[in-house]
Motif scaffolding. Structure first.
Motif, PDB file in Angstrom:
ATOM      1  N   LEU A 132      -2.612  -9.900  -1.211  1.00 37.53           N
ATOM      2  CA  LEU A 132      -2.873  -9.604   0.192  1.00 37.53           C
ATOM      3  C   LEU A 132      -2.013  -8.447   0.681  1.00 37.53           C
ATOM      4  O   LEU A 132      -2.495  -7.568   1.404  1.00 37.53           O
ATOM      5  CB  LEU A 132      -2.620 -10.846   1.049  1.00 37.53           C
ATOM      6  N   ASP A 133      -0.735  -8.430   0.282  1.00 32.32           N
ATOM      7  CA  ASP A 133       0.143  -7.322   0.657  1.00 32.32           C
ATOM      8  C   ASP A 133      -0.393  -5.999   0.113  1.00 32.32           C
ATOM      9  O   ASP A 133      -0.371  -4.974   0.805  1.00 32.32           O
ATOM     10  CB  ASP A 133       1.565  -7.555   0.137  1.00 32.32           C
ATOM     11  N   MET A 134      -0.858  -6.013  -1.124  1.00 29.60           N
ATOM     12  CA  MET A 134      -1.388  -4.795  -1.727  1.00 29.60           C
ATOM     13  C   MET A 134      -2.677  -4.361  -1.046  1.00 29.60           C
ATOM     14  O   MET A 134      -2.934  -3.174  -0.868  1.00 29.60           O
ATOM     15  CB  MET A 134      -1.615  -5.001  -3.225  1.00 29.60           C
ATOM     16  N   PHE A 135      -3.494  -5.325  -0.641  1.00 24.96           N
ATOM     17  CA  PHE A 135      -4.752  -4.998   0.022  1.00 24.96           C
ATOM     18  C   PHE A 135      -4.521  -4.420   1.418  1.00 24.96           C
ATOM     19  O   PHE A 135      -5.175  -3.461   1.826  1.00 24.96           O
ATOM     20  CB  PHE A 135      -5.630  -6.249   0.121  1.00 24.96           C
ATOM     21  N   LEU A 136      -3.537  -4.981   2.132  1.00 23.05           N
ATOM     22  CA  LEU A 136      -3.260  -4.535   3.498  1.00 23.05           C
ATOM     23  C   LEU A 136      -2.403  -3.278   3.538  1.00 23.05           C
ATOM     24  O   LEU A 136      -2.494  -2.493   4.476  1.00 23.05           O
ATOM     25  CB  LEU A 136      -2.585  -5.648   4.294  1.00 23.05           C
ATOM     26  N   GLY A 137      -1.535  -3.093   2.520  1.00 27.22           N
ATOM     27  CA  GLY A 137      -0.701  -1.900   2.484  1.00 27.22           C
ATOM     28  C   GLY A 137       0.777  -2.151   2.632  1.00 27.22           C
ATOM     29  O   GLY A 137       1.555  -1.209   2.804  1.00 27.22           O
ATOM     30  N   ASN A 138       1.194  -3.406   2.547  1.00 29.62           N
ATOM     31  CA  ASN A 138       2.610  -3.743   2.706  1.00 29.62           C
ATOM     32  C   ASN A 138       3.356  -3.588   1.385  1.00 29.62           C
ATOM     33  O   ASN A 138       3.993  -4.518   0.877  1.00 29.62           O
ATOM     34  CB  ASN A 138       2.752  -5.174   3.236  1.00 29.62           C
ATOM     35  N   ILE A 139       3.251  -2.398   0.789  1.00 32.29           N
ATOM     36  CA  ILE A 139       3.870  -2.109  -0.498  1.00 32.29           C
ATOM     37  C   ILE A 139       4.405  -0.679  -0.480  1.00 32.29           C
ATOM     38  O   ILE A 139       4.041   0.125   0.376  1.00 32.29           O
ATOM     39  CB  ILE A 139       2.857  -2.244  -1.669  1.00 32.29           C
ATOM     40  N   GLY A 140       5.256  -0.364  -1.436  1.00 31.18           N
ATOM     41  CA  GLY A 140       5.735   0.996  -1.583  1.00 31.18           C
ATOM     42  C   GLY A 140       4.701   1.868  -2.268  1.00 31.18           C
ATOM     43  O   GLY A 140       3.841   1.377  -2.991  1.00 31.18           O
ATOM     44  N   GLY A 141       4.785   3.162  -2.041  1.00 28.87           N
ATOM     45  CA  GLY A 141       3.845   4.082  -2.673  1.00 28.87           C
ATOM     46  C   GLY A 141       3.763   5.385  -1.919  1.00 28.87           C
ATOM     47  O   GLY A 141       4.565   5.666  -1.022  1.00 28.87           O
ATOM     48  N   CYS A 142       2.777   6.187  -2.255  1.00 29.32           N
ATOM     49  CA  CYS A 142       2.568   7.446  -1.560  1.00 29.32           C
ATOM     50  C   CYS A 142       2.063   7.188  -0.139  1.00 29.32           C
ATOM     51  O   CYS A 142       1.595   6.095   0.179  1.00 29.32           O
ATOM     52  CB  CYS A 142       1.570   8.312  -2.324  1.00 29.32           C
ATOM     53  N   ILE A 143       2.117   8.216   0.679  1.00 26.01           N
ATOM     54  CA  ILE A 143       1.806   8.074   2.103  1.00 26.01           C
ATOM     55  C   ILE A 143       0.427   7.467   2.347  1.00 26.01           C
ATOM     56  O   ILE A 143       0.271   6.554   3.155  1.00 26.01           O
ATOM     57  CB  ILE A 143       1.904   9.443   2.802  1.00 26.01           C
ATOM     58  N   GLY A 144      -0.584   7.954   1.650  1.00 27.75           N
ATOM     59  CA  GLY A 144      -1.938   7.543   1.983  1.00 27.75           C
ATOM     60  C   GLY A 144      -2.586   6.567   1.040  1.00 27.75           C
ATOM     61  O   GLY A 144      -3.777   6.260   1.202  1.00 27.75           O
ATOM     62  N   GLU A 145      -1.856   6.040   0.061  1.00 26.35           N
ATOM     63  CA  GLU A 145      -2.500   5.230  -0.951  1.00 26.35           C
ATOM     64  C   GLU A 145      -2.243   3.732  -0.823  1.00 26.35           C
ATOM     65  O   GLU A 145      -2.861   2.937  -1.534  1.00 26.35           O
ATOM     66  CB  GLU A 145      -2.038   5.669  -2.342  1.00 26.35           C
ATOM     67  N   THR A 146      -1.363   3.302   0.078  1.00 24.89           N
ATOM     68  CA  THR A 146      -0.885   1.925   0.030  1.00 24.89           C
ATOM     69  C   THR A 146      -1.918   0.904   0.517  1.00 24.89           C
ATOM     70  O   THR A 146      -2.021  -0.178  -0.038  1.00 24.89           O
ATOM     71  CB  THR A 146       0.402   1.763   0.857  1.00 24.89           C
ATOM     72  N   SER A 147      -2.686   1.215   1.556  1.00 21.87           N
ATOM     73  CA  SER A 147      -3.591   0.233   2.146  1.00 21.87           C
ATOM     74  C   SER A 147      -5.010   0.403   1.636  1.00 21.87           C
ATOM     75  O   SER A 147      -5.733   1.321   2.042  1.00 21.87           O
ATOM     76  CB  SER A 147      -3.578   0.332   3.675  1.00 21.87           C
ATOM     77  N   ALA A 148      -5.434  -0.517   0.764  1.00 22.74           N
ATOM     78  CA  ALA A 148      -6.815  -0.482   0.276  1.00 22.74           C
ATOM     79  C   ALA A 148      -7.794  -0.743   1.408  1.00 22.74           C
ATOM     80  O   ALA A 148      -8.870  -0.151   1.459  1.00 22.74           O
ATOM     81  CB  ALA A 148      -6.991  -1.512  -0.835  1.00 22.74           C
ATOM     82  N   LEU A 149      -7.429  -1.614   2.338  1.00 22.18           N
ATOM     83  CA  LEU A 149      -8.316  -1.954   3.448  1.00 22.18           C
ATOM     84  C   LEU A 149      -8.662  -0.725   4.280  1.00 22.18           C
ATOM     85  O   LEU A 149      -9.833  -0.467   4.587  1.00 22.18           O
ATOM     86  CB  LEU A 149      -7.657  -3.011   4.335  1.00 22.18           C
ATOM     87  N   LEU A 150      -7.650   0.064   4.656  1.00 23.05           N
ATOM     88  CA  LEU A 150      -7.879   1.233   5.494  1.00 23.05           C
ATOM     89  C   LEU A 150      -8.660   2.316   4.761  1.00 23.05           C
ATOM     90  O   LEU A 150      -9.460   3.041   5.363  1.00 23.05           O
ATOM     91  CB  LEU A 150      -6.543   1.781   5.992  1.00 23.05           C
ATOM     92  N   LEU A 151      -8.453   2.426   3.464  1.00 23.05           N
ATOM     93  CA  LEU A 151      -9.215   3.395   2.669  1.00 23.05           C
ATOM     94  C   LEU A 151     -10.670   2.959   2.539  1.00 23.05           C
ATOM     95  O   LEU A 151     -11.579   3.806   2.558  1.00 23.05           O
ATOM     96  CB  LEU A 151      -8.579   3.555   1.287  1.00 23.05           C
TER      97      LEU A 151
END
Length: 319
Positions: free
Chosen positions: A182-201
Motif C-alpha cells: 500500500l505504501d508503494m502504491f500510494l507513494g510513501n517510499i523513497g525514490g525519484c521525484i516523480g516515480e514514487t506514487s503508482a496511484l498518481l501516475l
C-alpha cells in the motif's frame, strides 16, 4: 496581406486534418503529470517544485538559445521542452544539486534532441538519456530521502534531509522491502521525484487514454511482462508480494506510461508496440536481477528505443 499568409506548404499525400497539434498533445502530457508533481511536493516538500521548475526553465532556455544561435525557428512554443524538463526532474532525486539538473537539461535538449534535428528526429528519449548521463555523478543520483510530512516540510535545502533506502535497493539484495504494498502504491517510499506514487501516475495514464494521446498497448505489455516474470521467478518467499513490489516499488510506472510511449522513439505498428513493451519488460527484469544497478527501467527503454525502427517492420500492413 503579410508574407506569412502567402506561404504555400507542399507535401505528399495522403492529407488529413486533425484537431490535435504538438502543442495540444504536450499540454495533455503536462496535465497528466500534474498529479505526480503535486504528490512529489507533498512527499518531498517545496524543493521538488523548485527543482522541477528549474529543470523546465533550463530545457526551455537551452532549446531557445540553441535555435537562436543556429538561426532556426523558435520551437519552444510547442511545449516539448517543458515536458522534457518535467521528466528530467521526475527521474532525479529531490536532493540533486541545481547545477547538476541543468547539466542534464543541456544534455537532453542540445545533445540528444537538437543535434539530431529537433523534435521528431531524436533516436532515444531525451529525459532518460539525461538520467543515464547524470549517473556520471552516481553519489548525487543515488541520494534518496525519507518520505514523510515532517521531513518534507523542512526540505528546502539538502542539508537536513533524512536519507533512506528505496524498495528497489532491498529487492536487489533478494529481500522484500520493509515498506508495504500500500505504501508503494500510494507513494510513501523513497525514490525519484516523480516515480514514487503508482496511484498518481495511473491517474495520469487514465487521462492520456481518455484524451487518446497514447494507447494502452506499450504500458500494458511492459508492466505485464515485468509482473509475469517477477511472479514466475520470485526472489522472495511470497510470489504475489514480490511481483507487486517489482511493479510498484520503482520507476516502472513512470517509465512505462510517460517514457516508453514517446511517439518519436517507439514503434508505430500495433504488433511492434507490443513486442517493444515486452522487450522493455524483459530487459528491466534482467538488469534488476543480474545487473549491478537495482533499477533497470532507464536502460531497458533506451535499448528498445534503438530497436524501434526495426520493430516497425513487424505488423506492417500489406499493400
Amino acid at each position: 496581406m503579410n508574407e506569412e499568409a502567402l506561404k504555400l506548404t507542399l507535401s505528399s499525400s495522403p492529407h488529413a486534418h486533425s484537431p490535435n497539434s504538438t502543442r495540444r498533445i504536450m499540454l495533455d502530457v503536462c496535465i497528466a503529470l500534474l498529479p505526480a508533481l503535486i504528490g512529489a511536493i507533498v512527499f518531498f516538500g517545496a524543493r521538488a517544485l523548485t527543482l522541477t521548475a528549474l529543470s523546465v526553465a533550463g530545457c526551455v532556455f537551452f532549446e531557445w538559445a540553441y535555435r537562436r544561435i543556429m538561426k532556426k525557428d523558435n520551437t519552444t512554443g510547442d511545449l516539448s521542452a517543458v515536458v522534457t524538463g518535467i521528466l528530467v526532474a521526475f527521474v532525479c532525486p529531490v536532493t540533486l544539486p541545481f547545477w547538476t539538473i541543468l547539466i542534464g537539461d543541456f544534455f537532453a535538449i542540445v545533445v540528444v534532441k537538437q543535434l539530431f534535428g529537433g523534435i521528431g528526429a531524436n533516436i532515444v528519449n531525451p529525459a532518460l538519456a539525461a538520467r543515464a548521463f547524470l549517473f556520471s555523478w552516481p553519489v548525487l543520483m543515488s541520494n534518496w530521502v525519507k518520505v514523510g510530512f515532517s521531513n518534507a516540510a523542512g526540505l528546502l535545502s539538502t542539508a537536513d534531509a533524512v536519507t533512506a533506502a528505496t524498495p528497489m535497493s532491498a529487492m536487489h539484495q533478494g529481500a522484500l522491502p520493509e515498506e508495504s504494498i500500500l505504501d508503494m502504491f500510494l507513494g510513501n517510499i523513497g525514490g525519484c521525484i516523480g516515480e514514487t506514487s503508482a496511484l498518481l501516475l495511473i491517474i495520469g495514464f487514465i487521462y492520456l487514454l481518455y484524451r487518446k494521446v497514447i494507447t494502452a498497448r506499450i504500458p500494458l505489455a511492459y508492466i505485464g511482462t515485468v509482473a509475469i516474470l517477477a511472479f514466475l521467478f520470485p526472489q522472495g518467499n511470497d510470489r504475489i508480494a514480490w511481483m507487486a513490489a517489482q511493479v510498484f516499488g520503482g520507476g516502472l510506472m513512470l517509465g512505462a506510461i510517460f517514457m516508453a510511449t514517446d511517439y518519436v522513439t517507439s514503434p508505430l505498428t500495433k504488433l511492434g508496440q507490443i513486442v517493444y513493451g515486452i522487450g522493455c519488460g524483459v530487459i528491466t527484469i534482467l538488469i534488476r536481477y543480474f545487473g549491478g544497478y537495482s533499477e533497470g527501467v532507464t536502460y531497458a527503454i533506451l535499448c528498445m528505443n534503438a530497436c524501434a525502427v526495426l520493430l516497425d517492420k513487424i505488423g506492417r500492413p500489406v499493400k
